[in-house]
Design a protein around this motif. Structure first.
Motif, PDB file in Angstrom:
ATOM      1  N   SER A  11      -1.192  -8.872   6.410  1.00  0.00           N
ATOM      2  CA  SER A  11       0.007 -10.019   5.152  1.00  0.00           C
ATOM      3  C   SER A  11       1.432  -8.973   5.316  1.00  0.00           C
ATOM      4  O   SER A  11       1.585 -10.140   3.506  1.00  0.00           O
ATOM      5  CB  SER A  11      -1.019 -10.687   4.330  1.00  0.00           C
ATOM      6  N   LYS A  12       0.979  -7.746   5.047  1.00  0.00           N
ATOM      7  CA  LYS A  12       2.283  -6.876   4.186  1.00  0.00           C
ATOM      8  C   LYS A  12       3.376  -6.495   5.268  1.00  0.00           C
ATOM      9  O   LYS A  12       3.274  -6.302   6.652  1.00  0.00           O
ATOM     10  CB  LYS A  12       1.204  -6.197   3.442  1.00  0.00           C
ATOM     11  N   VAL A  13       4.019  -6.535   4.648  1.00  0.00           N
ATOM     12  CA  VAL A  13       5.385  -6.513   5.320  1.00  0.00           C
ATOM     13  C   VAL A  13       6.182  -4.864   5.917  1.00  0.00           C
ATOM     14  O   VAL A  13       6.034  -4.551   6.986  1.00  0.00           O
ATOM     15  CB  VAL A  13       6.619  -6.746   4.690  1.00  0.00           C
ATOM     16  N   LEU A  14       5.211  -3.839   4.804  1.00  0.00           N
ATOM     17  CA  LEU A  14       4.949  -2.377   5.365  1.00  0.00           C
ATOM     18  C   LEU A  14       3.248  -1.953   5.153  1.00  0.00           C
ATOM     19  O   LEU A  14       3.338  -2.061   3.981  1.00  0.00           O
ATOM     20  CB  LEU A  14       6.191  -1.665   5.519  1.00  0.00           C
ATOM     21  N   SER A  15       2.808  -1.093   5.677  1.00  0.00           N
ATOM     22  CA  SER A  15       2.394  -0.401   5.547  1.00  0.00           C
ATOM     23  C   SER A  15       1.800   0.694   6.374  1.00  0.00           C
ATOM     24  O   SER A  15       2.361   1.499   7.481  1.00  0.00           O
ATOM     25  CB  SER A  15       0.741  -0.458   5.733  1.00  0.00           C
ATOM     26  N   ILE A  16       1.321   2.056   5.726  1.00  0.00           N
ATOM     27  CA  ILE A  16       1.085   3.081   6.234  1.00  0.00           C
ATOM     28  C   ILE A  16      -0.225   3.806   6.183  1.00  0.00           C
ATOM     29  O   ILE A  16      -0.526   3.458   5.315  1.00  0.00           O
ATOM     30  CB  ILE A  16       2.406   4.087   5.547  1.00  0.00           C
ATOM     31  N   GLY A  17      -0.379   4.370   7.132  1.00  0.00           N
ATOM     32  CA  GLY A  17      -1.624   5.247   7.778  1.00  0.00           C
ATOM     33  C   GLY A  17      -0.829   6.171   8.778  1.00  0.00           C
ATOM     34  O   GLY A  17      -0.375   6.839   8.350  1.00  0.00           O
ATOM     35  N   ILE A  42       2.879   0.588  -0.932  1.00  0.00           N
ATOM     36  CA  ILE A  42       1.876  -0.882  -1.413  1.00  0.00           C
ATOM     37  C   ILE A  42       2.353  -0.857  -3.006  1.00  0.00           C
ATOM     38  O   ILE A  42       2.404  -2.409  -3.299  1.00  0.00           O
ATOM     39  CB  ILE A  42       0.536  -0.372  -1.910  1.00  0.00           C
ATOM     40  N   VAL A  43       2.800  -0.585  -3.540  1.00  0.00           N
ATOM     41  CA  VAL A  43       3.143  -0.831  -5.072  1.00  0.00           C
ATOM     42  C   VAL A  43       4.839  -0.976  -5.304  1.00  0.00           C
ATOM     43  O   VAL A  43       4.555  -2.288  -5.907  1.00  0.00           O
ATOM     44  CB  VAL A  43       3.595   0.465  -6.235  1.00  0.00           C
ATOM     45  N   ASN A  44       5.632  -1.191  -4.075  1.00  0.00           N
ATOM     46  CA  ASN A  44       6.454  -1.009  -3.993  1.00  0.00           C
ATOM     47  C   ASN A  44       6.870  -2.666  -2.779  1.00  0.00           C
ATOM     48  O   ASN A  44       8.302  -3.764  -3.339  1.00  0.00           O
ATOM     49  CB  ASN A  44       7.701  -0.113  -3.854  1.00  0.00           C
ATOM     50  N   ARG A  45       6.116  -3.147  -2.452  1.00  0.00           N
ATOM     51  CA  ARG A  45       6.156  -4.277  -1.432  1.00  0.00           C
ATOM     52  C   ARG A  45       5.962  -5.710  -1.867  1.00  0.00           C
ATOM     53  O   ARG A  45       6.326  -6.622  -1.041  1.00  0.00           O
ATOM     54  CB  ARG A  45       5.404  -4.036   0.212  1.00  0.00           C
ATOM     55  N   GLU A  46       5.485  -5.895  -2.789  1.00  0.00           N
ATOM     56  CA  GLU A  46       4.490  -6.572  -3.807  1.00  0.00           C
ATOM     57  C   GLU A  46       6.177  -7.711  -3.505  1.00  0.00           C
ATOM     58  O   GLU A  46       6.889  -7.310  -3.833  1.00  0.00           O
ATOM     59  CB  GLU A  46       4.474  -6.893  -4.925  1.00  0.00           C
ATOM     60  N   GLY A  47       5.960  -8.822  -3.162  1.00  0.00           N
ATOM     61  CA  GLY A  47       6.943  -9.856  -3.454  1.00  0.00           C
ATOM     62  C   GLY A  47       7.362 -10.142  -1.825  1.00  0.00           C
ATOM     63  O   GLY A  47       8.507 -10.957  -1.566  1.00  0.00           O
ATOM     64  N   ILE A  48       7.837  -8.433  -1.317  1.00  0.00           N
ATOM     65  CA  ILE A  48       8.842  -8.677  -0.334  1.00  0.00           C
ATOM     66  C   ILE A  48       8.422  -9.194   0.820  1.00  0.00           C
ATOM     67  O   ILE A  48       7.520  -9.326   1.118  1.00  0.00           O
ATOM     68  CB  ILE A  48       8.948  -7.003   0.304  1.00  0.00           C
ATOM     69  N   GLU A  49       9.032 -10.730   1.842  1.00  0.00           N
ATOM     70  CA  GLU A  49       7.996 -10.696   3.041  1.00  0.00           C
ATOM     71  C   GLU A  49       9.354 -10.853   3.944  1.00  0.00           C
ATOM     72  O   GLU A  49      10.661 -10.208   3.926  1.00  0.00           O
ATOM     73  CB  GLU A  49       8.326 -12.768   2.708  1.00  0.00           C
ATOM     74  N   SER A  50       8.692 -10.647   5.052  1.00  0.00           N
ATOM     75  CA  SER A  50       9.737 -11.169   6.275  1.00  0.00           C
ATOM     76  C   SER A  50       8.805 -11.376   7.706  1.00  0.00           C
ATOM     77  O   SER A  50       7.801 -11.880   7.631  1.00  0.00           O
ATOM     78  CB  SER A  50       9.246  -8.965   6.801  1.00  0.00           C
ATOM     79  N   LEU A 136      12.086   3.020  -2.184  1.00  0.00           N
ATOM     80  CA  LEU A 136      11.493   4.386  -2.047  1.00  0.00           C
ATOM     81  C   LEU A 136      12.683   5.507  -1.905  1.00  0.00           C
ATOM     82  O   LEU A 136      11.704   6.761  -3.262  1.00  0.00           O
ATOM     83  CB  LEU A 136      10.598   4.374  -0.869  1.00  0.00           C
ATOM     84  N   ASP A 137      13.463   5.372  -0.985  1.00  0.00           N
ATOM     85  CA  ASP A 137      14.007   6.790  -1.270  1.00  0.00           C
ATOM     86  C   ASP A 137      14.752   7.196  -2.127  1.00  0.00           C
ATOM     87  O   ASP A 137      14.939   7.732  -3.127  1.00  0.00           O
ATOM     88  CB  ASP A 137      15.317   6.606  -0.094  1.00  0.00           C
TER      89      ASP A 137
END
Length: 141
Positions: A11-17, A42-50, A136-137
């Motif tokens: 459900s998240k816009v960006l995940s990293i593994g 994870i911390v900064n993607r809250e509320g961002i949708e795509s 993030l940058d």
């Protein structure tokens, strides 16, 4: 029975593994940089949708295995939740600023999405993810 947690949240816009080809001293900075960036996303993607969700999987070379490819490539697309997995092969040599390097690879993964979508007759906008990477940058993660 509890909920099963996956390395990504569809459900998240960006995940990293990451996939690590064996942990050692040489790749420890890569592993730490991926962890730092994954937590920051994870911390900064809250509320961002795509309309598309992106899972970037970094392939970290190690003493047991090295990536079989170079650069970035698309992986599996799950239409049910518009999740595209993109794989990014990391070099053996760790640069001076591995997090900034990873941010550039995420942008390359987004470029891959931008060319993959039309080729598959899909229309997706990666602006939300690009804005998140820029955030993030700027934050110096």
């Amino acid at each position: 029975m509890g909920n099963v947690r996956h390395a990504y949240d569809p459900s998240k816009v960006l995940s990293i593994g990451m996939v690590v080809g064996g942990r050692n001293q040489a790749n420890a900075p890569w592993i730490e940089a991926v962890r730092v960036l994954a937590r920051a996303a994870i911390v900064n993607r809250e509320g961002i949708e795509s309309d598309i969700k992106l899972n970037v999987k970094f392939h970290v070379p190690g003493h047991l295995r090295v990536p079989e490819f170079e650069g970035v490539r698309t992986g599996v697309f799950r239409a049910a939740d518009s999740l595209l997995k993109v794989q990014a092969a990391l070099p053996v040599e760790v640069p001076e600023d591995p997090v900034r390097f990873l941010l550039r690879w995420i942008l390359a993964a987004l470029d891959e999405v931008d060319s993959w979508a039309p080729a598959n007759r899909l229309r997706y906008d990666t602006t939300a993810q690009r804005d998140l990477v820029a955030m993030l940058d700027i934050a110096g993660i």
